[in-house]
Motif scaffolding. Structure first.
Motif, PDB file in Angstrom:
ATOM      1  N   TRP A  87       0.817  -1.220   0.000  1.00  0.00           N
ATOM      2  CA  TRP A  87       0.000   0.000   0.000  1.00  0.00           C
ATOM      3  C   TRP A  87       0.846   1.263   0.000  1.00  0.00           C
ATOM      4  CZ3 TRP A  87      -4.448  -1.857  -1.147  1.00  0.00           C
ATOM      5  CH2 TRP A  87      -4.887  -3.067  -0.585  1.00  0.00           C
ATOM      6  N   GLU A  88       2.161   1.146   0.115  1.00  0.00           N
ATOM      7  CA  GLU A  88       2.999   2.341   0.238  1.00  0.00           C
ATOM      8  C   GLU A  88       2.895   3.244  -0.983  1.00  0.00           C
ATOM      9  OE1 GLU A  88       7.673   3.531   1.100  1.00  0.00           O
ATOM     10  OE2 GLU A  88       7.060   1.426   0.866  1.00  0.00           O
ATOM     11  N   GLU A  89       2.958   2.679  -2.156  1.00  0.00           N
ATOM     12  CA  GLU A  89       2.876   3.490  -3.376  1.00  0.00           C
ATOM     13  C   GLU A  89       1.521   4.194  -3.478  1.00  0.00           C
ATOM     14  OE1 GLU A  89       3.277   2.980  -8.243  1.00  0.00           O
ATOM     15  OE2 GLU A  89       3.598   1.271  -6.902  1.00  0.00           O
ATOM     16  N   HIS A  90       0.464   3.444  -3.174  1.00  0.00           N
ATOM     17  CA  HIS A  90      -0.869   4.040  -3.223  1.00  0.00           C
ATOM     18  C   HIS A  90      -1.017   5.126  -2.164  1.00  0.00           C
ATOM     19  CE1 HIS A  90      -5.135   4.299  -4.050  1.00  0.00           C
ATOM     20  NE2 HIS A  90      -5.417   4.058  -2.777  1.00  0.00           N
ATOM     21  N   TYR A  91      -0.441   4.895  -0.979  1.00  0.00           N
ATOM     22  CA  TYR A  91      -0.514   5.885   0.093  1.00  0.00           C
ATOM     23  C   TYR A  91       0.225   7.168  -0.295  1.00  0.00           C
ATOM     24  CZ  TYR A  91       0.371   8.103   4.605  1.00  0.00           C
ATOM     25  OH  TYR A  91       0.472   9.007   5.629  1.00  0.00           O
ATOM     26  N   MET A  94      -1.814   9.146  -2.754  1.00  0.00           N
ATOM     27  CA  MET A  94      -2.931   9.830  -2.115  1.00  0.00           C
ATOM     28  C   MET A  94      -2.454  11.051  -1.332  1.00  0.00           C
ATOM     29  SD  MET A  94      -5.350   6.706  -0.792  1.00  0.00           S
ATOM     30  CE  MET A  94      -6.539   7.859  -0.104  1.00  0.00           C
ATOM     31  N   GLN A  95      -1.289  10.940  -0.676  1.00  0.00           N
ATOM     32  CA  GLN A  95      -0.736  12.075   0.047  1.00  0.00           C
ATOM     33  C   GLN A  95      -0.376  13.212  -0.905  1.00  0.00           C
ATOM     34  OE1 GLN A  95      -0.327  12.711   3.348  1.00  0.00           O
ATOM     35  NE2 GLN A  95      -1.443  10.832   3.790  1.00  0.00           N
ATOM     36  N   LYS A  96       0.139  12.888  -2.061  1.00  0.00           N
ATOM     37  CA  LYS A  96       0.465  13.905  -3.055  1.00  0.00           C
ATOM     38  C   LYS A  96      -0.796  14.596  -3.561  1.00  0.00           C
ATOM     39  CE  LYS A  96       2.936  14.546  -7.414  1.00  0.00           C
ATOM     40  NZ  LYS A  96       3.721  13.877  -8.495  1.00  0.00           N
ATOM     41  N   GLU A  97      -1.832  13.823  -3.825  1.00  0.00           N
ATOM     42  CA  GLU A  97      -3.093  14.409  -4.274  1.00  0.00           C
ATOM     43  C   GLU A  97      -3.698  15.291  -3.182  1.00  0.00           C
ATOM     44  OE1 GLU A  97      -5.562  11.196  -5.414  1.00  0.00           O
ATOM     45  OE2 GLU A  97      -4.486  10.791  -7.299  1.00  0.00           O
ATOM     46  N   LEU A  98      -3.584  14.870  -1.922  1.00  0.00           N
ATOM     47  CA  LEU A  98      -4.102  15.661  -0.815  1.00  0.00           C
ATOM     48  C   LEU A  98      -3.365  16.994  -0.706  1.00  0.00           C
ATOM     49  CD1 LEU A  98      -5.922  15.954   1.668  1.00  0.00           C
ATOM     50  CD2 LEU A  98      -4.174  14.737   2.997  1.00  0.00           C
ATOM     51  N   ALA A  99      -2.054  16.978  -0.880  1.00  0.00           N
ATOM     52  CA  ALA A  99      -1.279  18.218  -0.824  1.00  0.00           C
ATOM     53  C   ALA A  99      -1.687  19.172  -1.949  1.00  0.00           C
ATOM     54  CB  ALA A  99       0.210  17.898  -0.901  1.00  0.00           C
ATOM     55  N   GLN A 100      -1.914  18.625  -3.143  1.00  0.00           N
ATOM     56  CA  GLN A 100      -2.348  19.462  -4.270  1.00  0.00           C
ATOM     57  C   GLN A 100      -3.711  20.079  -4.004  1.00  0.00           C
ATOM     58  OE1 GLN A 100      -2.154  16.816  -7.636  1.00  0.00           O
ATOM     59  NE2 GLN A 100       0.069  17.000  -7.841  1.00  0.00           N
ATOM     60  N   LEU A 101      -4.616  19.300  -3.414  1.00  0.00           N
ATOM     61  CA  LEU A 101      -5.943  19.829  -3.105  1.00  0.00           C
ATOM     62  C   LEU A 101      -5.868  20.927  -2.052  1.00  0.00           C
ATOM     63  CD1 LEU A 101      -8.065  16.533  -3.040  1.00  0.00           C
ATOM     64  CD2 LEU A 101      -8.098  18.321  -4.783  1.00  0.00           C
TER      65      LEU A 101
END
Length: 234
Positions: A87-91, A94-101
């Motif tokens: 799950w590390e890559e997926h996590y 998701m963290q990168k997308e959260l930072a962009q949002l």
């Protein structure tokens, strides 16, 4: 079965993709059932924990897990055994997308605040001019929309007023006709009952009906409407 050939005598089976779509789906269904059957037998005979995940060419998902476990437990045991984090890559994604949002949300809040006249200290002349132009363009769009709404409402009210005027005129005409008819019958009835009408000189008056008309009253400035209609003798 198409896609599976066998040489004459003792030979190997040629394995390749089945070209015919229908035959390929039939083969997949049969082989999937066989795998699930073998997995269940392996679970019972050997007390093993088995998990099967299958996705067909039509994206139909199928899975089987032993009654004593589930897919999540199997994944956790796999990560422990291989010392990997699936799950590390997926996590991280998701963290990168959260930072962009979060960045987008902060930028939008700042733009809204600037349009309200706040947070302008960090803007240079060009940015202030651009902001001013954006606000003027927005005002132009808002005003155009407002004028369109006002024009539409005005046309609607004009149509309603015109319709009310027509109905008012029709009611006045109807009332005038009814009043004239009633008084015409009253005068003729009185003449027939009491004899001929005589004028002041003793001459017999002509049997002619009196004409009446309905005249609207003057506008009432206090109430904003009209007084009762007046009955005038023509």
């Amino acid at each position: 079965m198409m896609g599976e050939g066998r040489k004459m005598g003792r030979g190997k089976i040629e394995i390749k993709m089945i070209e015919n779509t229908t035959n390929r789906q039939v083969t997949y269904s049969k082989r999937r059932g066989g795998l699930f059957k073998k997995a269940k037998e392996l679970t019972v005979l050997c007390d093993a924990q088995v998990c099967l995940l299958m996705v067909s060419s039509t994206n139909k998902f199928s899975e089987y897990s032993s009654p004593s476990t589930n897919t999540k437990d199997i994944f956790e045991r796999y990560q422990q055994a291989t010392r990997t984090d699936i799950w590390e890559e997926h996590y991280n994604k998701m963290q990168k997308e959260l930072a962009q949002l979060k960045d987008t949300n902060t930028r939008l809040h700042r733009e809204i605040s600037q349009r309200m006249g706040d947070d302008l200290d960090d803007l240079d002349i060009k940015q202030l001019r651009d902001l001013e132009q954006d606000i003027e363009d927005s005002l132009t769009t808002v005003r155009a929309r407002k004028e369109k709404q006002i024009t539409s409402q005005t046309e609607t009210f004009k149509k309603k007023v015109k319709s009310s005027e027509i109905q008012h005129h029709m009611l006045l005409q109807r009332l005038q006709n009814e009043v004239e008819g009633r008084f015409y019958g009253y005068v003729n009835g009185a003449a027939n009952e009491y004899g001929s009408l005589m004028d002041l000189a003793g001459n017999e008056a002509a049997h002619q009906p009196y004409n009446f008309r309905v005249q609207p009253g003057q506008p009432n400035l206090q109430t904003g409407g009209y007084d009762f209609h007046e009955l005038r003798l023509s």
